[in-house]
Design an enzyme around this catalytic site. Structure first.
Site, PDB file in Angstrom:
ATOM      1  N   ASP A 530       0.879  -1.163   0.000  1.00  0.00           N
ATOM      2  CA  ASP A 530       0.000   0.000   0.000  1.00  0.00           C
ATOM      3  C   ASP A 530       0.922   1.220   0.000  1.00  0.00           C
ATOM      4  O   ASP A 530       1.568   1.528   1.006  1.00  0.00           O
ATOM      5  CB  ASP A 530      -0.887  -0.015   1.251  1.00  0.00           C
ATOM      6  N   HIS A 531       0.974   1.911  -1.139  1.00  0.00           N
ATOM      7  CA  HIS A 531       1.961   2.982  -1.295  1.00  0.00           C
ATOM      8  C   HIS A 531       1.656   4.201  -0.422  1.00  0.00           C
ATOM      9  O   HIS A 531       2.487   5.109  -0.313  1.00  0.00           O
ATOM     10  CB  HIS A 531       2.043   3.404  -2.767  1.00  0.00           C
ATOM     11  N   ARG A 532       0.492   4.236   0.210  1.00  0.00           N
ATOM     12  CA  ARG A 532       0.204   5.320   1.153  1.00  0.00           C
ATOM     13  C   ARG A 532       1.039   5.167   2.418  1.00  0.00           C
ATOM     14  O   ARG A 532       1.324   6.143   3.113  1.00  0.00           O
ATOM     15  CB  ARG A 532      -1.283   5.328   1.520  1.00  0.00           C
TER      16      ARG A 532
END
Length: 559
Positions: A530-532
């Site tokens: 999850d690149h967040r």
């Protein structure tokens, strides 16, 4: 005798609703306490719901495939006076629900990546139709889907010969009966009266055709919920909030319909709930009901070879089928149960968490040798040793060094929770779809213990005997697509986790060593994040830590 209502019990931890996949009983059946009466899908587990009464099934209130909130009445029973004094809350003992769960696949090269009886007349002393399937009670047994089809085709379900278990009437039986009737009519039987369905518990003394499975609170002679005249288009509802499934919302978008304008009588938690049928009916209504009236067609001389004109409705259906690419030979499969649950979870994850996938390959000569050396000892302890336990321990080593991959983003609270437990979900491919049982506290268990637990969970997953609790609480997931021949993939995160590791097959592949290309066993890895929460550099560092422990198995002894 009294009639007791049975409510859908809480069949899992915190489960708010479930899908009634199939009825195991029909009206008129005799049941005993704790006897399963229905199969219900909750999250990713299929559970059997037991009866709380000894008695006779009086009525079914829910269609197969329908979502039911916990606490809603789903069935009623006729019980004697003594039974009526018993607990009538409709909740069953938790231990009475058989919910054994699914298991995780074990990698050799990295593993796994009723019928409702609606035809019983009110007067049971009336003789049964001689053509009905022979049953001990003289009733006709058929599931709601077969009865709906019979009503659509104008077939008397009591006149259909059933080929299912115990003489149950199937949809195929109904279609065959309708086709045979059409052939008889074409060959000269056109003067025969049109067959009508046998009366059911919900339509006795009424000329209206309805499903025998009815909503609680509907009267036996109540009119359908949509009673507008054929010539008046429905008024837009103009709501501010509307509940609907993702599939229904997609249909509304495809048909250019504002879902807040679609009329409906259904509610969930006090809010309007719109189904796909509601959307389709609303989309179709304006076109046919606001159009200019067409002149009465001239009589057609059938003998002259002209064919009667098809109805607008039939033409519209044909056009719609052409637009969607459907054809008479296509097969439709219900989108429900585990498949729908998986689809909704994947949709939520993919559209919530921005996915990035990092690919790498570990050279695992030492791992292959270590497993071969340990296999005799594992066999002596009756443990099937696969590569999965080694991978799990290597993952824990990586999570300890890079805790953001073992976390959860809580947007509403504006915080990232770094988990201190290492509970790994192991994806298992089953006939019903992908299930993810969870191995708790991987950091506290040895290789052999993990191997035995993974094998047990995977076996029970395939048999659909996992408990709901055994598929909850994971902090990181592993999927083994290599077990069926894959190499690299882009696995979808098991939301709300922040990462998932996909395993390819351990096979000999060409590698460069000392300037020469030589064959060596390698393990392809596909890490989705999850690149967040996780940056690409952190993902690469995590993968390096995992590979280091797989390429030097002695490091696993430190975990």
């Amino acid at each position: 005798m009294t009639v007791e209502e049975f409510r859908l019990p809480d069949v899992g931890e915190g489960v708010a609703e479930g899908e009634l996949v199939s009825w195991l009983v029909a009206p008129g059946d005799r049941v005993e306490e704790d006897q399963p009466v229905a199969e219900v899908e909750t999250d990713k587990a299929l559970v059997e719901v037991p009866s709380s009464y000894d008695g006779t099934v009086e009525e079914l209130f829910v269609e197969e495939g329908e979502m039911v909130p916990v606490g809603d009445v789903i069935i009623s029973f006729r019980v004697d006076g003594a039974e009526a004094d018993a607990d009538d809350s409709g909740s069953a003992d938790e231990g009475a629900v058989d919910e054994t769960s699914p298991d995780a696949s074990e990698p050799e090269a990295a593993d796994e990546s009723a019928p409702a009886d609606e035809s019983a007349p009110a007067d049971e002393s009336a003789p049964a139709d001689e053509s009905a399937p022979a049953t001990s009670s003289g009733r006709t047994f058929a599931p709601p889907s077969a009865r709906r089809l019979a009503r659509e085709l104008g077939v008397d379900v009591a006149a259909v010969d059933g080929s299912g278990p115990g003489g149950r009437v199937t949809e195929a039986n109904v279609r065959a009966h309708a086709e045979a009737a059409d052939e008889d009519a074409a060959s000269g039987g056109g003067d025969a009266p049109e067959p009508r369905p046998a009366p059911t518990p919900t339509d006795v003394d009424s000329g209206d055709r309805k499903s025998a499975v009815r909503k609680r609170g509907e009267g036996g002679t109540a009119e359908p919920s949509v009673t507008a005249d054929a010539g008046s288009a429905p008024e837009p509802a103009g709501r501010d909030t509307t509940l609907a499934t993702p599939a229904t919302r997609k249909l509304a978008r495809d048909l250019d319909v504002d879902i807040d304008d679609v009329p409906t009588d259904e509610t969930r938690d006090g809010e309007a709930f719109v189904t796909g049928e509601d959307v389709q009916a609303y989309a179709d209504a304006p076109e046919s009901e606001t159009a200019e009236p067409e002149p009465t067609p001239e009589p057609v001389d059938v003998d002259a070879g002209a064919e009667p004109a098809a109805s607008d409705t039939a033409a519209d259906r044909a056009a719609a089928a052409t637009e969607t690419g459907a054809s008479a030979g296509d097969e439709t499969v219900p989108y429900r149960g585990v498949r729908r649950t998986i689809g909704e979870q994947m949709e939520r994850s993919k559209f919530t968490a921005p996915h990035v996938t990092h690919h790498d390959t570990a050279e695992v000569d030492a791992l292959v040798a270590a497993r071969e050396e340990l296999k005799p000892k594992a066999d002596a302890e009756e443990v099937k040793l696969t590569y999965m336990p080694f991978v799990m321990k290597a993952i824990v080593a990586g999570l300890k060094e890079h805790p953001y991959l073992n976390s959860e983003l809580r947007e509403d609270d504006g915080e990232i929770v770094l988990k201190k437990e290492y509970n790994l979900g192991i994806a298992v491919a089953t006939d019903a779809g992908l299930m993810v049982p969870v191995v708790d506290d991987v950091d506290e268990k040895g290789i052999f213990e993990l191997a035995a637990e993974v094998r047990d969970l995977a076996s029970r997953a395939r048999d659909r005997k996992l408990k709901p609790a055994e598929m909850k609480g994971s902090t990181f997931s592993v999927t083994n697509f290599g077990a069926i021949g894959g190499e690299f993939a882009t696995p979808i995160i098991n939301y709300p986790e922040t990462a998932i590791l996909g395993l390819g097959a351990i096979e000999e592949r060409p590698v460069v060593r000392d300037g020469e290309v030589v064959p060596a066993p390698t393990l392809p890895l596909s890490l989705s994040i999850d690149h967040r929460v996780v940056d690409g550099a952190v993902a690469a560092e995590f993968a390096n830590t995992v590979m280091e422990h797989l390429e030097q198995p002695l490091l696993l002894l430190t975990q």
